[in-house]
Design a protein around this motif. Structure first.
Motif, short mmCIF file in Angstrom:
data_model
loop_
_atom_site.label_atom_id
_atom_site.label_comp_id
_atom_site.label_asym_id
_atom_site.label_seq_id
_atom_site.Cartn_x
_atom_site.Cartn_y
_atom_site.Cartn_z
N ARG A 96 36.54 31.18 5.92
CA ARG A 96 36.96 29.85 6.39
C ARG A 96 36.87 28.82 5.27
O ARG A 96 37.56 27.81 5.29
CB ARG A 96 36.05 29.39 7.53
N PRO A 98 45.04 27.52 13.82
CA PRO A 98 43.95 27.80 14.77
C PRO A 98 42.78 28.60 14.19
O PRO A 98 41.70 28.62 14.76
CB PRO A 98 44.64 28.63 15.86
N PHE A 99 43.01 29.24 13.04
CA PHE A 99 41.95 30.06 12.46
C PHE A 99 40.97 29.24 11.62
O PHE A 99 39.93 29.74 11.23
CB PHE A 99 42.55 31.18 11.60
N TYR A 100 41.34 27.99 11.33
CA TYR A 100 40.49 27.16 10.48
C TYR A 100 40.04 25.91 11.24
O TYR A 100 40.88 25.06 11.57
CB TYR A 100 41.24 26.75 9.22
N ASN A 117 43.79 33.62 19.69
CA ASN A 117 44.54 33.10 18.54
C ASN A 117 45.39 34.19 17.89
O ASN A 117 46.53 33.96 17.51
CB ASN A 117 43.59 32.53 17.48
N PRO A 149 40.24 33.98 8.24
CA PRO A 149 38.87 34.29 8.67
C PRO A 149 38.85 35.14 9.94
O PRO A 149 38.45 34.68 11.01
CB PRO A 149 38.24 32.91 8.89
#
Lengths: 303, 217
Positions: free
Chosen positions: A76, A102-104, B4, B75
């Motif tokens: 991240r 959305p992943f961060y 997600n 991530p």
């Protein structure tokens, strides 16, 4: 300054290639340039840091934590740009931001939009229809929009025109104004290193042959030019690489206070450029003295 | 995280969703033709076979295009990616089972007390088909996730060998080995078979986690 990235004795073998015993540190507030010939292991090293390749041995610490164990959460805080970005080809540039966001938790849409405008990216064009330069810019915009602490850029200036290349390099300088951040980038272009890098690491055939602060490295080496008598002098013991041209011999030697005394009559010494350091460290040095090859000869300089 | 990833897949591979949507429309259209039972069954079977393969097709496409590496740069843990694929298989399979049941129900309502065109897809048969498909997804998944399409080829080899031997030594059975075995086990040991296949699916998931963990990108 704290080390955001620490690599210890990292080894990865696959096929005929091996990255061996690499030690590297990237401190906050610095830009480290990774340089080496094609196939030297630059991309492999970055993939290992990102966890895309599991190492055979060694240790990678990211932000003081074990990258192998805590990899996904640590990513991240990393922005990555690969050499030939594929991303998610059929999506439009604008959609890419929406997919990645959305992943961060720290994703900044305004920053992404601003970078797209700066890079003059067409938001409604599918990624696969972009030129190589625009693809690289898109990847950069994505990597820079989540406030990453560590940027890993694999040849970020390849395929960019000189103007954009300068902009990207300036962007790196801007990023490390925040002293908590750092950049590790690989390149073939030594002028990029000269312009922005604080530290330089040279990879050759999977081994790190030289690493350190750029200014210190430049002061630690000297170019000696002269005739064949250089090979008979004690300089040879301090020599890392060299070449023979029509004008004579050029050797890259470790600098010292006594080096002037070792110079044969008529020999000259001068400060090497970063390109000289990379050039002489990147060359094969195992040829025997006197062996002629294609009008140029590399000189055996055993240390 | 899984949500997600699922959203990402739906956005990224929306072109692949055209076919299941088309199948759905065909099924719904075919239900109107109450006398065309076999055609209706055929469509449902196509849906059954094709739709759960979608996650694997998506994964194969990402692997060959290099976007799987892009995904792993995010991530996201490898465990999450494997879990996503298994979840997608189950979701799509569940969707097809639900559609089959819905189709049966509508057809029953439409046919009232006449001959039911959709009779072959009764609940137990649909469930049996679902279990069989679960077996065929569970078996090659670890190889597939580690090696991509090469893994599918490798996983197919033993099946081809077994079927060839079966045809050679037991021609009197007149059906493929796995079809015969499935029929035999379903009628003789229906309960243990169901549990066995579910256990195999779970085992496949665990092996896949391990296999995907060591994959190079």
């Amino acid at each position: 300054m704290t080390n955001l990235l620490e690599i210890r004795n990292l080894t990865k073998r696959y096929g005929f290639f091996a990255l061996q015993d690499v030690d590297l540190e990237v401190a906050s507030g610095t830009i480290t340039g990774l340089v080496g010939a094609n196939g030297a292991g630059k991309s492999t090293l970055m993939k290992l840091v990102l966890g895309l390749l599991p190492p055979d041995s060694g240790e990678i610490q990211l932000f003081g934590q074990n990258a192998l164990r805590e990899g996904p959460s640590l990513r991240r805080r990393i922005g990555f740009v690969q050499e030939s970005p594929t991303l998610f080809g059929n999506l439009r540039v604008g959609e890419l931001g929406q997919v990645v966001a959305p992943f961060y938790p720290t994703w900044n849409s305004a920053s992404f939009q601003r970078l797209c405008r700066t890079f003059e990216l067409p938001l409604r064009t599918p990624f696969h229809k972009l030129s190589q330069g625009s693809r690289m810019k898109t990847a950069l915009a994505l990597a820079l929009s989540h406030d990453a602490d560590l940027l890993l850029l694999d040849e970020p200036t390849s395929g960019l025109d000189p103007l954009m290349r300068r902009e990207v390099l300036d962007l790196m300088l801007e990023i490390i104004q925040d002293e908590g951040k750092a950049v590790l980038f690989s390149t073939h272009i030594t002028t990029d290193l000269e312009r922005v890098a604080d530290h330089v690491a040279i990879l050759k055939q999977g081994r790190l042959v030289l690493a350190g602060a750029k200014d210190e490295l430049l002061e630690s080496w000297v170019l000696v030019k002269g005739g064949d008598e250089l090979l008979a002098s004690p300089l040879r013991e301090r020599c890392r690489g060299g070449e023979r041209t029509e004008l004579g011999l050029t050797l890259l030697c470790e600098a010292s206070e006594t080096i002037a005394k070792m110079l044969p009559e008529g020999a000259l010494q001068e400060r090497p450029s970063l390109e000289d350091l990379v050039y002489f460290h990147g060359r094969e040095l195992a040829l025997d003295i006197g062996q002629q090859a294609r009008g140029q000869m590399e000189v055996s300089c055993s240390r | 995280m899984l949500l997600n990833l699922l959203k990402r897949d739906l956005r990224l591979h929306r072109d692949a969703l055209v076919i299941p949507v088309l199948i759905l429309i065909l099924i719904l259209g075919a239900i109107g033709m109450a006398d065309d039972g076999p055609a209706l069954l055929g469509l449902v079977l196509i849906g059954f076979l094709y739709v759960p393969i979608l996650p694997l097709a998506i994964h194969a496409r990402e692997d060959s295009q290099g976007t799987l590496a892009d995904l792993m740069v995010l991530p996201v843990s490898r465990r999450a990616v494997v879990s996503l694929r298994y979840l997608e298989v189950l979701l799509f399979l569940g969707l097809m089972l639900a559609l089959a049941h819905l189709g049966t129900w509508i057809a029953l309502c439409m046919a009232a007390h006449k001959a039911v065109p959709f009779y072959v897809m009764d609940r137990s048969k649909a469930f049996g088909l679902g279990l069989t498909l679960l077996f065929f997804f569970a078996y090659p998944m670890p190889l597939f996730l580690r090696l991509g399409l090469k893994g599918i080829s490798l996983a197919s080899l033993p099946i081809i060998v077994i079927e060839t031997f079966h045809w050679f030594f037991f021609p009197q059975r007149g059906e493929p080995f796995f079809h015969w075995l499935g029929g035999y086990l379903t009628t003789t040991y229906p309960g243990p078979l169901g549990f066995g296949i579910l256990a195999l699916f779970a085992l496949s998931y665990l092996v896949s986690l391990k296999a995907f963990e060591g994959k190079d990108f």
